[in-house]
Design an enzyme around this catalytic site. Structure first.
Site, short mmCIF file in Angstrom:
data_model
loop_
_atom_site.label_atom_id
_atom_site.label_comp_id
_atom_site.label_asym_id
_atom_site.label_seq_id
_atom_site.Cartn_x
_atom_site.Cartn_y
_atom_site.Cartn_z
N ASP A 121 68.21 5.20 23.20
CA ASP A 121 68.30 6.66 23.12
C ASP A 121 68.91 7.15 24.42
OD1 ASP A 121 67.70 9.41 23.30
OD2 ASP A 121 66.01 9.18 21.92
N TYR A 178 72.88 23.04 19.28
CA TYR A 178 74.09 22.21 19.29
C TYR A 178 75.17 22.84 20.18
CZ TYR A 178 78.01 19.48 17.36
OH TYR A 178 79.11 18.66 17.19
N GLY A 229 77.80 5.82 14.59
CA GLY A 229 78.02 7.02 13.78
C GLY A 229 79.37 6.99 13.08
N LYS A 267 78.91 7.40 37.36
CA LYS A 267 78.99 7.54 38.82
C LYS A 267 78.63 6.22 39.50
CE LYS A 267 76.93 10.32 42.50
NZ LYS A 267 75.51 10.26 42.82
N THR A 294 86.40 16.83 11.52
CA THR A 294 87.02 15.54 11.24
C THR A 294 86.32 14.93 10.03
OG1 THR A 294 87.46 15.30 13.59
CG2 THR A 294 87.60 13.31 12.27
N TYR A 306 71.34 1.17 32.12
CA TYR A 306 71.98 0.40 33.19
C TYR A 306 72.82 -0.70 32.56
CZ TYR A 306 68.57 2.94 35.93
OH TYR A 306 67.83 3.95 36.48
N1 LIG Z 1 82.83 14.74 12.98
C1 LIG Z 1 83.21 15.92 13.42
O1 LIG Z 1 83.84 16.69 12.69
C2 LIG Z 1 82.91 16.35 14.84
C3 LIG Z 1 83.37 17.61 15.26
C4 LIG Z 1 83.09 18.02 16.56
C5 LIG Z 1 82.41 17.19 17.42
N2 LIG Z 1 81.98 15.98 17.00
C6 LIG Z 1 81.22 15.17 17.95
O2 LIG Z 1 81.56 13.80 17.85
C7 LIG Z 1 80.41 13.00 18.02
C8 LIG Z 1 80.25 12.06 16.86
O3 LIG Z 1 80.09 12.83 15.67
P1 LIG Z 1 79.98 12.14 14.23
O4 LIG Z 1 80.65 13.04 13.28
O5 LIG Z 1 80.40 10.73 14.30
O6 LIG Z 1 78.42 12.27 13.95
P2 LIG Z 1 77.35 11.15 13.57
O7 LIG Z 1 76.05 11.85 13.35
O8 LIG Z 1 77.87 10.29 12.46
O9 LIG Z 1 77.27 10.27 14.88
C9 LIG Z 1 76.45 10.55 15.96
C10 LIG Z 1 75.78 9.27 16.39
O10 LIG Z 1 74.96 9.54 17.54
C11 LIG Z 1 73.70 8.87 17.36
N3 LIG Z 1 72.69 9.56 18.16
C12 LIG Z 1 72.15 10.79 17.96
N4 LIG Z 1 71.25 11.07 18.92
C13 LIG Z 1 71.23 9.99 19.76
C14 LIG Z 1 70.50 9.67 20.92
N5 LIG Z 1 69.61 10.53 21.45
N6 LIG Z 1 70.73 8.47 21.51
C15 LIG Z 1 71.62 7.59 20.99
N7 LIG Z 1 72.33 7.83 19.87
C16 LIG Z 1 72.14 9.03 19.27
C17 LIG Z 1 73.46 8.94 15.86
O11 LIG Z 1 72.52 8.00 15.40
C18 LIG Z 1 74.86 8.69 15.31
O12 LIG Z 1 75.12 7.32 15.16
C19 LIG Z 1 79.23 13.95 18.21
O13 LIG Z 1 78.97 14.10 19.58
C20 LIG Z 1 79.74 15.25 17.64
O14 LIG Z 1 79.12 16.36 18.25
C21 LIG Z 1 82.20 15.55 15.72
#
Ligand SMILES: NC(=O)c1ccc[n+]([C@@H]2O[C@H](COP(=O)([O-])OP(=O)(O)OC[C@H]3O[C@@H](n4cnc5c(N)ncnc54)[C@H](O)[C@@H]3O)[C@@H](O)[C@H]2O)c1
Length: 311
Positions: free
Chosen positions: A56, A143, A10, A103, A173, A62
């Site tokens: 996923d 969410y 991501g 864990k 961000t 593991y």
């Molecule tokens: N970017 C921001 O401003 C921001 C703000 C607050 C929190 N976050 C948190 O940071 C994390 C990353 O955010 P991001 O902006 O890079 O978003 P993003 O959507 O670019 O990245 C999330 C990644 O998780 C993967 N993903 C989703 N469901 C999945 C699953 N079930 N199994 C495996 N992979 C899965 C997606 O394919 C993606 O690559 C997230 O948890 C988000 O909630 C981001």
């Protein structure tokens, strides 16, 4: 040190993987590519210390690792509202599976939580002691409540199983490799400006957000992970400088040289009017504060999107 990054392909995850490799670690990215693609990893795929797994997090995993950054979760409203049941499952089952893994292998684990745990806040700015003002049944709840439940699980694993945890509350961000169509305001404005399309402002544009550049955020997550085990958080990370949406739109127009017009649309349901972190805890314990100014970060992000749109 072998480090697992869930959501590693991501926006944030791909920058974090690159940083951890640069720091000398072995890095495993786990991602189901729901909101990303392997292209985000093209700059590190050839690194012999890097491995990209399709998996996923709703299912157990593991692997032998020393540290886990749990980032897997769609982060923008368009993506997380696309399949809200799956969003909650990703946060909750994903947290259970990654905590179970931590864990088993005695790994330290960091949760990418969010400012959304504060909901539409009644106090301003938000510090970590504020419990939030969240609608549990609205369209954002999958969410917000998913992330809140994940925090609960992290602290229960910590108390019950003595797991070393870090809960990072990430505020807005931005930076290169944001998804171009995820509806987040920075990417929206930049793409609209580069395409000479009108910039959509929700409400009157006077609502504020604070934007943290991705390099600053990655630095914060790494510093937090490396910190004393007693420092569990939750800890806010973000930029405390507030910007109105109108100001952001005008900056983007100036920095892109675009002639796009501004158009106004109704505010989405449950959209917070104001959002700003209190980052005193991170300053005190990690000596961390954002370094990249908004114009500099926007310039780097604009350069990325210009390149993407020209491809
Ligand atoms: N970017 C921001 O401003 C921001 C703000 C607050 C929190 N976050 C948190 O940071 C994390 C990353 O955010 P991001 O902006 O890079 O978003 P993003 O959507 O670019 O990245 C999330 C990644 O998780 C993967 N993903 C989703 N469901 C999945 C699953 N079930 N199994 C495996 N992979 C899965 C997606 O394919 C993606 O690559 C997230 O948890 C988000 O909630 C981001």
């Amino acid at each position: 040190m072998t480090v697992l990054v869930t959501g590693g392909a991501g926006f944030l995850g791909s920058h974090l993987c690159a940083r951890l490799l640069a720091d000398g670690g072995d890095v495993v990215s786990v991602d189901n590519y729901f909101t990303s693609s392997r292209r985000n990893l093209s700059h590190i795929l050839d690194n012999p210390r890097f491995e990209a797994m399709r998996h996923d997090v709703c299912f157990p995993l593991y692997v032998e690792v020393d540290r886990i950054y749990n980032l897997a979760c769609p982060a923008s409203p368009i993506h997380y509202q696309h399949d809200p049941v799956q969003t909650t499952k990703t946060s909750v089952h994903g947290a259970i599976n990654m905590l179970g893994l931590a864990k088993r292998v005695h790994a330290r684990i960091l949760q990418a939580s969010t400012s959304e745990v504060y909901g539409d806040p009644l106090v301003h700015p938000q510090d970590e002691s504020y419990w939030g003002h969240v609608n549990p049944i609205g369209p954002r709840a999958c969410y917000d409540e998913g992330k809140r439940c994940a925090e609960t699980l992290f602290f229960d694993y910590h108390r019950q199983h003595r797991l070393e945890i870090k809960v990072a509350r990430i505020f807005n961000t931005y930076g290169p490799r944001m998804h171009p169509n995820d509806g987040r305001v920075v990417s929206n404005f930049i793409v609209q400006a580069l395409q000479q399309a009108p910039l959509t402002i929700f409400g009157d544009g006077m609502q504020t957000r604070s934007f943290c550049y991705v390099d600053d955020m990655v630095g914060a997550l790494v510093a937090f992970m490396d910190s004393n085990a007693a420092l569990t958080g939750p800890m806010n990370f973000g930029n405390a400088d507030e910007t109105t949406m109108l100001d952001l739109a005008e900056r983007v127009l100036r920095l892109t040289g675009s002639r796009s017009k501004l158009v106004f649309a109704p505010l989405p349901v449950d959209d917070p009017k104001q959002r700003c972190p209190d980052i005193a805890l991170a300053k005190r314990h990690l000596d961390w504060a954002p370094q990249v100014g908004l114009d500099d970060g926007l310039k780097a992000t604009i350069a990325y999107f210009r390149h993407e749109l020209d491809r």
